[in-house]
Design a protein around this motif. Structure first.
Motif, PDB file in Angstrom:
ATOM      1  N   THR A  86       9.008 -19.047  15.656  1.00  7.76           N
ATOM      2  CA  THR A  86       7.609 -19.441  15.820  1.00  7.76           C
ATOM      3  C   THR A  86       6.741 -18.180  15.881  1.00  7.76           C
ATOM      4  O   THR A  86       6.984 -17.296  16.677  1.00  7.76           O
ATOM      5  CB  THR A  86       7.439 -20.280  17.090  1.00  7.76           C
ATOM      6  N   GLY A  87       5.770 -18.126  15.030  1.00  3.94           N
ATOM      7  CA  GLY A  87       4.887 -16.963  15.025  1.00  3.94           C
ATOM      8  C   GLY A  87       5.458 -15.758  14.304  1.00  3.94           C
ATOM      9  O   GLY A  87       4.831 -14.691  14.300  1.00  3.94           O
ATOM     10  N   SER A  88       6.642 -15.914  13.704  1.00  9.57           N
ATOM     11  CA  SER A  88       7.267 -14.736  13.075  1.00  9.57           C
ATOM     12  C   SER A  88       6.496 -14.257  11.848  1.00  9.57           C
ATOM     13  O   SER A  88       6.523 -13.071  11.507  1.00  9.57           O
ATOM     14  CB  SER A  88       8.725 -15.023  12.719  1.00  9.57           C
ATOM     15  N   TRP A  89       5.807 -15.180  11.181  1.00 11.66           N
ATOM     16  CA  TRP A  89       4.955 -14.758  10.044  1.00 11.66           C
ATOM     17  C   TRP A  89       3.840 -13.830  10.528  1.00 11.66           C
ATOM     18  O   TRP A  89       3.596 -12.767   9.964  1.00 11.66           O
ATOM     19  CB  TRP A  89       4.407 -16.001   9.333  1.00 11.66           C
ATOM     20  N   GLN A  90       3.171 -14.244  11.587  1.00  7.82           N
ATOM     21  CA  GLN A  90       2.101 -13.384  12.111  1.00  7.82           C
ATOM     22  C   GLN A  90       2.662 -12.074  12.660  1.00  7.82           C
ATOM     23  O   GLN A  90       2.007 -11.030  12.584  1.00  7.82           O
ATOM     24  CB  GLN A  90       1.305 -14.094  13.207  1.00  7.82           C
ATOM     25  N   THR A  91       3.861 -12.130  13.223  1.00  4.08           N
ATOM     26  CA  THR A  91       4.468 -10.886  13.705  1.00  4.08           C
ATOM     27  C   THR A  91       4.681  -9.927  12.545  1.00  4.08           C
ATOM     28  O   THR A  91       4.346  -8.741  12.631  1.00  4.08           O
ATOM     29  CB  THR A  91       5.808 -11.195  14.397  1.00  4.08           C
ATOM     30  N   TYR A  92       5.219 -10.468  11.450  1.00  2.41           N
ATOM     31  CA  TYR A  92       5.437  -9.614  10.274  1.00  2.41           C
ATOM     32  C   TYR A  92       4.102  -9.038   9.790  1.00  2.41           C
ATOM     33  O   TYR A  92       4.007  -7.861   9.446  1.00  2.41           O
ATOM     34  CB  TYR A  92       6.119 -10.404   9.156  1.00  2.41           C
ATOM     35  N   GLU A  93       3.091  -9.882   9.793  1.00  2.40           N
ATOM     36  CA  GLU A  93       1.766  -9.410   9.376  1.00  2.40           C
ATOM     37  C   GLU A  93       1.270  -8.294  10.293  1.00  2.40           C
ATOM     38  O   GLU A  93       0.673  -7.319   9.832  1.00  2.40           O
ATOM     39  CB  GLU A  93       0.774 -10.581   9.404  1.00  2.40           C
ATOM     40  N   ARG A  94       1.521  -8.435  11.604  1.00  2.00           N
ATOM     41  CA  ARG A  94       0.991  -7.451  12.549  1.00  2.00           C
ATOM     42  C   ARG A  94       1.492  -6.044  12.264  1.00  2.00           C
ATOM     43  O   ARG A  94       0.750  -5.081  12.326  1.00  2.00           O
ATOM     44  CB  ARG A  94       1.359  -7.836  13.990  1.00  2.00           C
ATOM     45  N   TYR A  95       2.810  -5.922  11.967  1.00  2.00           N
ATOM     46  CA  TYR A  95       3.318  -4.551  11.818  1.00  2.00           C
ATOM     47  C   TYR A  95       3.272  -4.045  10.379  1.00  2.00           C
ATOM     48  O   TYR A  95       3.716  -2.939  10.109  1.00  2.00           O
ATOM     49  CB  TYR A  95       4.696  -4.380  12.463  1.00  2.00           C
ATOM     50  N   THR A  96       2.758  -4.858   9.448  1.00  2.00           N
ATOM     51  CA  THR A  96       2.679  -4.380   8.051  1.00  2.00           C
ATOM     52  C   THR A  96       1.208  -4.143   7.666  1.00  2.00           C
ATOM     53  O   THR A  96       0.432  -3.685   8.486  1.00  2.00           O
ATOM     54  CB  THR A  96       3.419  -5.357   7.107  1.00  2.00           C
ATOM     55  N   ALA A  97       0.853  -4.424   6.419  1.00  2.00           N
ATOM     56  CA  ALA A  97      -0.502  -4.107   5.951  1.00  2.00           C
ATOM     57  C   ALA A  97      -1.533  -4.955   6.690  1.00  2.00           C
ATOM     58  O   ALA A  97      -1.367  -6.165   6.832  1.00  2.00           O
ATOM     59  CB  ALA A  97      -0.603  -4.341   4.448  1.00  2.00           C
ATOM     60  N   PRO A  98      -2.621  -4.350   7.166  1.00  2.00           N
ATOM     61  CA  PRO A  98      -3.547  -5.056   8.050  1.00  2.00           C
ATOM     62  C   PRO A  98      -4.645  -5.844   7.327  1.00  2.00           C
ATOM     63  O   PRO A  98      -5.056  -5.491   6.227  1.00  2.00           O
ATOM     64  CB  PRO A  98      -4.169  -3.912   8.859  1.00  2.00           C
ATOM     65  N   LEU A  99      -5.089  -6.897   7.937  1.00  2.00           N
ATOM     66  CA  LEU A  99      -6.363  -7.570   7.639  1.00  2.00           C
ATOM     67  C   LEU A  99      -6.512  -7.965   6.171  1.00  2.00           C
ATOM     68  O   LEU A  99      -7.589  -7.861   5.588  1.00  2.00           O
ATOM     69  CB  LEU A  99      -7.535  -6.666   8.074  1.00  2.00           C
TER      70      LEU A  99
END
Lengths: 667, 667
Positions: free
Chosen positions: A492-505
Motif C-alpha cells: 500500500t502506497g508503494s507507488w508513491q514511495t517509489y515516486e518519492r525517491y525518484t524523479a520529482p513532481l
C-alpha cells in the motif's frame, strides 16, 4: 536450452485454495468449448477439497449457460462475456452468457467463496466493462543482442521461447493461461512490438509455433495476436516495397492473413509499432498511419480479426537544443487529426501518458481527442520505469487514477468510459505489457504478481478499488493473515514511495539511459530522446504552456487546459511536467520545490526501511522461497533508494546551493 | 567467417617507395636469422626499383653484421639492437650489431634515402633508447558480448582472430609485422589483458595458434607474449587455488611455462592484469603483487622470459560520496612500497598518467617512485579517450611531453630516462596498446597510422621531435607534397584541438560511460569508478592537495609536489586535476576558468572546421579511398565536436549562470 523451473509457485491459483466451492456438490450443465475447461477445473477442485460433481438436481451449485438454463428467461439478455449469479431454490446457479461467461463465472465463485456461495436469494449480473482485456508480450524468439530474450522483461527468460525456438514443454504457459483467464484476460500478443528478423517469420514459416501457443491459450478463452513488421512484404515477401497503397503489397498481406487463419481460425489479429524508434511504417512511403492501419485491417476483417496500431510515434532523434519540439505532443499531433479515418477493426493503442510509462505523467490527451476511433489504453505491468521488479511498486492506484480521469468537468466521461465505449464511443479496452517470464515466481518480485492480477481486475471493472483488489489477491495468494497484513502494509502506497525517491513532481526520467534503472539525473538531458528536465542553477521543469512553452497544455479539454496552463492550478505532482519554476517556488503543500525534493527523498528511503522491517517481522511465517526472494529484492530496493536519494539531493544541492532546512546529510 | 580486406593500403611501407635504396647495387654480407628477412626485403625492393643485388666488392651499399664486417674493428662494441652507418671507400656499409640491428639498419637506410645514402665519409651509430618497445593487443579470440572482437578497438575486427578462431590467412599479419619492425617494435602481446574463458586457453590447448602467430612475427624480430589469467591454475589446471605461495600452483605454472617454451623457444613471456576491474589476482589469497609477479617470473626466468605486471590496480567500486578515496593515488599506494621486491625479470607496466589515458593527465608518480624496479611506460595508441579513430588526434606530442617530464628539477632524469634504464635504473621501456585491426586502412582513420608509426619511433628515440616524426611518416605515406602539407596542417596541434572541445583543464572524463565516446558531463559523476569533477554552481575540480585534499600532489618529488600543491603554480592545463576552484578563478593565461571553457570549446570546433576545409582542398590529389574515408571521419569529428561544445558550454552555463563575454550562442 534453458529448461524452465517448475511452477512450485502457483501465484494466485494455489491448489490448496478454493475450498468453499471445491467442497460442495457441483453440477456442470454445459458442454463443449470452454465448458470443458470449466469441467476440468471443477474435477480438480472437488477432488482436492472433498466435493463432488453431481447431477444438477442434486447440486448446491449449478454452472450453466444461458442457452441451457431454465432461469434464463428471467434474466433477459446477459451482456457478452458476462454471467449471472442466481440464488434460489436452495442452490446457486451460475449462468454464463456463453461458455466464456461461464468460465469467468466459475472463477468468480471460486474466488469469492462463501460470501457468494451462501448469499441470500436473488440475482446479480457481472460483465466486463472493457471488451478488450489484453496482454502484450515483448518476448523475442531469438535472444536480442541489446534487449535479451524479453525486451524490458525482469522475470527471467521467456515463457514461450528459448534462444531461438519455441519451448518444447509449454506446461507453464498452460498455467499462465489459467492465471490470465481467472482475471478475465481475453487476448495475448505473443511477440515483441520491435519485430526482429526471426520474429517476423512467426507470420509465415514460424506459424507452427503460433498454432501451438494458440492451442494452449484457446481453452482459457484467450485469442492470440502477433506483432508484425510493417515491412513484412519486403523482408518476408521479397517485394520491392511495403507501400500500403500498392496493390501487390495489399495482395501479399491478404494472402499472408488467409494463411494465418487457415492455421488458426480464431486468430486475434496484429499488433503494429510503425514509424517508431526505428521500426518501419507508412511514413516511409509518404502514407498516413490510417493508410497503414486500414491496409492491414481489410484482410483481417474478412476473418473477424483486429489491428492494434500503436500511437507511440515520436521523433527519437530530436535535437536537445531545440526547445520548441516536445515529445509529449507527438502522439496527439500525429493521430488526433486522423480521428474517424480508421476502419472499424482498427484499435488505436495509446500509452496512458504522453511520454513512456514514467512513475507520474498526465493522462494522454489523445484519449480525449478521438471520439470516433476505437481506443485501447496501453499500460505497463512490467516495471520498466518503476523499479524493474526489484522494487515493490503496486501499480493499481496509478492505473485507477488514469482510468478515473475525466476528460472534462466532474461527470465527464473518464478514460475508462471512453476506451470501453460505454458512452457511445466505439468499443476498445485495456492493453498492458506483461511482467511474466520464466522466473520461478513468474514475475521476478513475488509481489509483482499483484500487478498482473490487478491489471485483469481493473480491465474487468475499472471502478474496483486498488485496496480491494490487493485484498482479493492477498486472500488468494497467502493463507497466513499476518503475512497478508505485512504484504498489504508493504504494498500500500508503494507507488508513491517509489515516486518519492525518484524523479520529482512529474518531471520524469533521470534514469540510466538504455537500462532505465537507477538514477542518472542528466542521463537523458543531452540526448535525442526528447526527455529533458532543463534544470539550471535557478530552477527546473519543462514549460509546456500555451503562453510561453510548447503548447502541450492546450491539448486538453477544459477545465484541464486552463488548469495545466498555470502553476497555481496545476497539481503539485505534475508541476514540473508542465512548468519551469524556480527552486524556491512554493507548492500547494506549503513547501518549496527544493525542500520538497529533499523531504520526499529522505522520506522515500525511510519508507523502504520500514518495508524491510515489516518483511523481517513475518519471515518465519511466509513460504521460505518467497521470504528469501523478497528479502533480497528489498535489500536491493533499499540500496537503490539510497542511491536515488543521494544522487538527486546532491545534484540539486550542487545546482541550487540551497541547504536542507533540516540539516540532513547531503553529500 | 569474416575474411579481411586485402591490404590495398600498405600504410608507410608502400611498394612504390624506397626508390633511392632500391635503385642501387646492394650487397648483403650476412645470412640466417633476420638476415634472411633483410635479403627478401632487398630482393623485392631492388626488383621494383631497378637496382640489383651484387657481390660486396661491386656494391654501393653493403649490409652486414659486426661479426662479419671488416670495418667492425674500428667501431668498437655496437650497442645491442643497434647499427652503424660507415661511409668510406666509395660505399655505405651498414653494420648491424646483430641480425636484428641489421634489420633496423636496413629500414633506416630505406627510409632515409639519399640523405643517408649519399652522406659524406664518416661513421654514425644508431641504437634504440628503450630496450622494451612493445605493443599490446587487446584482441579477444571470441567476440565478447560487451567488448566485441577487440576491446577498445576502433579499426574493425582483429587481425589475428575471427569469431573464436585464429584466421587461416595471416598474410595481413605478415605485413603488420613488417610495419612494426620498420619502426623498431620488438615485442607483441597477442591477446586482451582481460582474459576471458577461451582466451585463457591460448596458454594450453590454444598454444598452436600462438605458435602460428610467433612464426609470422619471428622473421621481423618480434617476440610474442600472452596475457594470462592469474586464475589459470584454477580455470585451466583444475586446482582448488591460485595462491602464488601454494606449491601445487607453482608447479602448475612451471609445467605450463615449460610446455609453452617447448612449442615456442623464443616466447617472450606473460602480461598480467591482476586484481583490477574484476580480474583475479594475489589479493584474493592475501598475497602481495610481488608474490604474484615473482611466482610467474621464476619459471619464465629459466627460459629467458619476462612478466609484464600491470600497475593498473584501483578500487573500481568506490563510493562517490567518499571524497577521501582518490583513484589517482591507487597505483602509487599499491606499488611504490613494493620497490625492490620484484624479481629481475618482472617489468612493472605503468600507465603514463594516474587515471586512464585521458587527453590530459599529470605523469604517473609511480614512475619516479620505484628506482630499483624495471618499469615500462604504458601508452595507448588506440584512441579510447581521444576520439576513437573517428577524430584526428596525433598523439606524439602528448607522448613526448610524458617522456620528457623530469622527476625533479631541470636536468633530473626524465620518464624516458627512467624507464630506459639509461641512468643506472634497471632497464625497461615502452609498451603501448595497438590501434590496428582488420580495417582496410589498418587503423580506422588513415591518419591514425601516424600514431602507430610515432610510437615506434619515440620508443626508439624519445628525443625525436613530434613534428619530425610526422614529416617522416608523411614522406613515407603520401607522395604528393600538397597532400602532405594538408595532412601536416590537420595533424599538427590536433591533440590540443581535441582537448579544447572535450573535458577542460585536466579534469578528464565527461564521456559516455562504458563507451567512452562523446560528451556526458555527469556520466561518471555518481558512479563507482572514481572519476569525478565535483562541479557545483560555484566551481569545479578535484582537490588533490596535501593541505585540504586527497594528498595526491605530495606523491611527486620536489619541485612538483610544491608546484602542484598550489593553484598559482599548477600549470593551467592541469589546474582542475589538482584543485577545486571557482568558475571565476583566473588562469595564468589571464582568462577565467568559465571563460576558458567557453573560449576553448568555440575554438576547438572552429579548428575542426578548418580541418574539414583543408582536406577538401586536396580531395583531388590524395588516394580516393583515403579521401572518402577521411572526409567521412572529419564529418563525424565535426558533428561530435559541436556536440561536445554545446553540451559542455550549456552544462556550465546552466550551473554557473555566467554568460559568455563574447555573447556567442549557448543553448
Amino acid at each position: 536450452m534453458s529448461p524452465l523451473p517448475q511452477h512450485a509457485d502457483h501465484a494466485w491459483l494455489r491448489p490448496d485454495a478454493g475450498t468453499e466451492l471445491g467442497s460442495r456438490a457441483v453440477a456442470l450443465d454445459a458442454a463443449g468449448g470452454l465448458a470443458e475447461t470449466v469441467r476440468a477445473e471443477l474435477e480438480t477442485l472437488t477432488a482436492r477439497h472433498g466435493g463432488s460433481i453431481v447431477e444438477p438436481a442434486d447440486a448446491a451449485v449449478v454452472l450453466t449457460t444461458a442457452e441451457r438454463a431454465e432461469v434464463s428467461a428471467d434474466l433477459g439478455a446477459l451482456p457478452g462475456e458476462g454471467f449471472a449469479l442466481v440464488h434460489g431454490g436452495g442452490r446457486l446457479t451460475v449462468v454464463g452468457s456463453s461458455d466464456r461467461g461461464l468460465l469467468y463465472g466459475y472463477h468468480h465463485v471460486r474466488r469469492a467463496g462463501s460470501g457468494v456461495l451462501d448469499a441470500a436469494d436473488g440475482t446479480e449480473t457481472h460483465a466486463p466493462t472493457q471488451p478488450i482485456r489484453m496482454l502484450d508480450h515483448w518476448d523475442n524468439v531469438a535472444v536480442h543482442p541489446g534487449m535479451g530474450q524479453v525486451e524490458r522483461g525482469y522475470a527471467g527468460g521467456s515463457l514461450f521461447y528459448d534462444n531461438g525456438r519455441l519451448r518444447p514443454n509449454l506446461s507453464r504457459v498452460e498455467h499462465y493461461a489459467r492465471l490470465l483467464a481467472s482475471v478475465g484476460i481475453n487476448r495475448v500478443a505473443l511477440n515483441n512490438v520491435n519485430v526482429h528478423a526471426l520474429e517476423a517469420r512467426l507470420l509465415t514459416d514460424g506459424i507452427g509455433d503460433v498454432v501451438r501457443l494458440a492451442e494452449v491459450f484457446r481453452p482459457q478463452g484467450i485469442a492470440v495476436y502477433l506483432s508484425v513488421s510493417f515491412n513484412s512484404p519486403v523482408v518476408l515477401g521479397g517485394l520491392p516495397t511495403a507501400d500500403p497503397l500498392d496493390e501487390s503489397v495489399r495482395a501479399w498481406w491478404a494472402g499472408a492473413v488467409d494463411r494465418v487463419y487457415d492455421a488458426i481460425p480464431d486468430f486475434g489479429g496484429f499488433v503494429v509499432k510503425a514509424d517508431s524508434e526505428g521500426q518501419p511504417g507508412p511514413f516511409g512511403y509518404g502514407r498516413s498511419h490510417a493508410d497503414g492501419a486500414n491496409m492491414l485491417a481489410k484482410p483481417l476483417a474478412r476473418h473477424g480479426g483486429d489491428v492494434f496500431w500503436r500511437a507511440f510515434v515520436y521523433n527519437h532523434r530530436q535535437d536537445w537544443r531545440d526547445r520548441s519540439t516536445d515529445r509529449a505532443r507527438a502522439a496527439y499531433d500525429h493521430f488526433a487529426p486522423l480521428d474517424g479515418t480508421f476502419d472499424d477493426n482498427v484499435v488505436l493503442q495509446v500509452k496512458h501518458g504522453p511520454m513512456d510509462f514514467q512513475v507520474r505523467e498526465p493522462v494522454s490527451p489523445v484519449i480525449g481527442a478521438m471520439p470516433t476511433t476505437r481506443l485501447a489504453l496501453e499500460l505497463q505491468v512490467t516495471q520498466e520505469y518503476t523499479g524493474q521488479q526489484q522494487h515493490v511498486c503496486y501499480l493499481a492506484p496509478l492505473w485507477s487514477q488514469v482510468l478515473d480521469f475525466p476528460f472534462g468537468d466532474d461527470g465527464a466521461p473518464t478514460v475508462g468510459d471512453i476506451v470501453s465505449g460505454s458512452d457511445d464511443a466505439p468499443s476498445g479496452g485495456v492493453v498492458a505489457v506483461s511482467n511474466v517470464g520464466g522466473d520461478e515466481h513468474w514475475t521476478g518480485h513475488p509481489f509483482a504478481q499483484a500487478n498482473l492480477y490487478a491489471l485483469g481486475r481493473l480491465a474487468w471493472d475499472p471502478t474496483l478499488d486498488a485496496a480491494t483488489i490487493l485484498d482479493e489477491w492477498l486472500a488468494e495468494t497467502y493463507d497466513d493473515e499476518a503475512v497478508r497484513e505485512a504484504v498489504r502494509s508493504i504494498m500500500t502506497g508503494s507507488w508513491q514511495t517509489y515516486e518519492r525517491y525518484t524523479a520529482p513532481l512529474g518531471v520524469g526520467w533521470m534514469v540510466r539511459p538504455g537500462r532505465h534503472y537507477g538514477p542518472d539525473v542528466d542521463g537523458y538531458e543531452y540526448t535525442p530522446w526528447g526527455t529533458y528536465h532543463f534544470a539550471d542553477r535557478d530552477g527546473i521543469g519543462v514549460d509546456r504552456t500555451v503562453a510561453t512553452g510548447t503548447g502541450y497544455a492546450g491539448m486538453y479539454p477544459e477545465p484541464w487546459a486552463c488548469r495545466f496552463e498555470r502553476p497555481e492550478t496545476t497539481p503539485d505532482e505534475l508541476l514540473l511536467f508542465f512548468h519551469h519554476v524556480p527552486y524556491t517556488h512554493r507548492l500547494h503543500s506549503g513547501t518549496t520545490v527544493i525542500q520538497h525534493i529533499y523531504d520526499t527523498h529522505f522520506e522515500g528511503v525511510e519508507q523502504v526501511e520500514r518495508m524491510v522491517a515489516t518483511w523481517e517481522s513475518v519471515r518465519d511465517r511466509a513460504p521460505q522461497a518467497v521470504v528469501e526472494r523478497v528479502q533480497r529484492r528489498l535489500e536491493e530496493q533499499l540500496r537503490s533508494a539510497v542511491e536515488w536519494r543521494d544522487q538527486i539531493n546532491t545534484y540539486f544541492y550542487r545546482k541550487s546551493g540551497i541547504p536542507d532546512e533540516q540539516g540532513r546529510t547531503i553529500h
